[in-house]
Design a protein around this motif. Structure first.
Motif, mmCIF file in Angstrom:
data_model
loop_
_atom_site.group_PDB
_atom_site.id
_atom_site.type_symbol
_atom_site.label_atom_id
_atom_site.label_comp_id
_atom_site.label_asym_id
_atom_site.label_seq_id
_atom_site.Cartn_x
_atom_site.Cartn_y
_atom_site.Cartn_z
ATOM 1 N N UNK A 190 9.454 0.486 -0.784
ATOM 2 C CA UNK A 190 8.086 -0.611 -0.517
ATOM 3 C C UNK A 190 9.143 -1.545 -1.760
ATOM 4 N N UNK A 191 9.189 -1.828 -2.926
ATOM 5 C CA UNK A 191 10.444 -2.499 -3.697
ATOM 6 C C UNK A 191 11.238 -2.909 -3.022
ATOM 7 N N UNK A 192 12.570 -2.492 -2.973
ATOM 8 C CA UNK A 192 13.241 -2.496 -2.662
ATOM 9 C C UNK A 192 13.609 -2.874 -1.532
ATOM 10 N N UNK A 193 12.300 -3.036 -0.141
ATOM 11 C CA UNK A 193 12.466 -3.545 0.287
ATOM 12 C C UNK A 193 11.663 -4.981 0.430
ATOM 13 N N UNK A 194 11.546 -4.936 -0.177
ATOM 14 C CA UNK A 194 10.749 -6.530 -0.460
ATOM 15 C C UNK A 194 11.541 -7.503 -1.130
ATOM 16 N N UNK A 195 12.527 -6.970 -1.898
ATOM 17 C CA UNK A 195 14.347 -7.399 -2.410
ATOM 18 C C UNK A 195 14.759 -7.498 -1.538
ATOM 19 N N UNK A 196 15.095 -6.805 -0.611
ATOM 20 C CA UNK A 196 15.986 -6.420 1.334
ATOM 21 C C UNK A 196 15.640 -8.176 1.825
ATOM 22 N N UNK A 197 14.372 -8.033 1.991
ATOM 23 C CA UNK A 197 13.500 -9.000 3.117
ATOM 24 C C UNK A 197 13.449 -10.781 2.182
ATOM 25 N N UNK A 198 13.229 -10.432 1.058
ATOM 26 C CA UNK A 198 13.706 -12.224 0.367
ATOM 27 C C UNK A 198 15.530 -12.366 1.248
ATOM 28 N N UNK A 255 -0.086 -5.221 -1.679
ATOM 29 C CA UNK A 255 1.521 -5.048 -1.689
ATOM 30 C C UNK A 255 2.194 -5.271 0.011
ATOM 31 N N UNK A 256 1.267 -4.877 0.889
ATOM 32 C CA UNK A 256 1.950 -4.582 2.210
ATOM 33 C C UNK A 256 1.635 -6.943 3.195
ATOM 34 N N UNK A 257 0.909 -7.475 2.300
ATOM 35 C CA UNK A 257 0.806 -8.885 2.447
ATOM 36 C C UNK A 257 2.250 -9.157 1.945
ATOM 37 N N UNK A 258 2.176 -8.829 1.234
ATOM 38 C CA UNK A 258 3.529 -9.062 0.181
ATOM 39 C C UNK A 258 4.922 -8.887 0.324
ATOM 40 N N UNK A 302 6.113 1.701 8.795
ATOM 41 C CA UNK A 302 6.246 1.582 7.247
ATOM 42 C C UNK A 302 5.342 2.301 6.404
ATOM 43 N N UNK A 303 4.107 1.697 6.581
ATOM 44 C CA UNK A 303 2.653 2.441 5.907
ATOM 45 C C UNK A 303 2.581 3.955 5.520
ATOM 46 N N UNK A 304 3.425 4.908 6.788
ATOM 47 C CA UNK A 304 3.049 6.253 6.854
ATOM 48 C C UNK A 304 4.578 6.179 6.101
ATOM 49 N N UNK A 305 5.194 5.148 5.794
ATOM 50 C CA UNK A 305 6.628 6.289 5.196
ATOM 51 C C UNK A 305 6.123 5.676 3.150
ATOM 52 N N UNK A 306 5.659 4.406 3.111
ATOM 53 C CA UNK A 306 5.462 3.834 2.130
ATOM 54 C C UNK A 306 3.659 3.697 2.037
ATOM 55 N N UNK A 307 2.715 4.221 1.345
ATOM 56 C CA UNK A 307 1.880 4.152 1.526
ATOM 57 C C UNK A 307 1.509 2.330 0.145
#
Length: 220
Positions: free
Chosen positions: A92-100, A40-43, A30-35
């Motif tokens: 990454x913002x979208x991913x955070x929402x999906x993880x929630x 942000x990584x922790x959240x 993920x870090x390679x796709x979304x710096x």
């Protein structure tokens, strides 16, 4: 039937562990796709536990209002949606929402699945079957690490998240087949349906059903 009930609860536990653990294998890719910044990584990593906290808070009210089985069905659909959204996240913002969203399913299932199996299992096997749920959480974590190990080399983090849809669909199919909790039905005053469901769970053993119905009436 009680074996199917135990399997459904176990799959819910498996999803709990898998969706909590899969981020460990996906984080490097993920870090390679979304710096991301460290914050942000922790959240992103904490998004699922945060959603689980919220889901657990409301799970009891949902289970009391709609029933244990219906809430498990809702949780299975939420697991599937969260997995698909995570796998297709454009940023990454979208991913955070999906993880929630996945976390909400984790919190709900983490409360309702053990409750459901404790209300449907016979007294002799209740402890063992509830323990099966706890074991399934561990198996889910191990499986998440295994999937991460297999797919990490190619950076296939999307497939890591997408894999979670498989047990989610299995959970949905299983939850559609099991009966509603007789004890919840009794609490709602639907004693006839409670007896019917209890007969299914106890292999039509009328003597056992009569005793459990009497026990439910004494505490309802």
């Amino acid at each position: 039937m009680i074996v199917l009930v135990a399997c459904v609860a176990a799959i819910a536990g498996f999803l709990f562990g898998f969706d909590e653990g899969v981020i460990a294998g996906a984080e490097k890719s993920l870090s390679a796709s979304f710096p991301m910044t460290p914050a942000m990584s922790g959240f992103m990593t904490a998004a699922a536990p945060l959603g689980a906290l919220v889901g657990a808070i409301f799970a009891g009210r949902l289970a009391d209002r709609f029933g244990r089985r219906r809430v498990l069905i809702i949780a299975s659909v939420t697991f599937a949606i969260g997995s698909v959204l995570s796998a297709t996240a454009p940023n990454v913002e979208f991913l955070i929402g999906a993880r929630i969203i996945l976390g909400l399913a984790i919190g709900v299932a983490g409360m309702v699945a053990p409750l459901y199996i404790s209300e449907t299992a016979d007294p002799e096997r209740r402890g063992a079957l509830v323990a099966t749920y706890q074991l399934a959480i561990t198996l889910g974590i191990v499986s998440a690490y295994g999937v991460g190990y297999i797919l990490a080399e190619g950076g296939h983090w999307r497939w890591m998240f997408a894999t979670g849809t498989v047990p989610a669909v299995i959970l949905l199919l299983g939850a559609l087949r099991v009966p509603e909790s007789p004890r919840w039905l009794a609490l709602k005053g639907n004693m006839d349906q409670a007896r019917i469901n209890l007969m299914r769970l106890r292999s039509n053993d009328a003597a056992v059903v009569d005793q459990e119905m009497a026990d439910m009436l004494s505490v309802s």
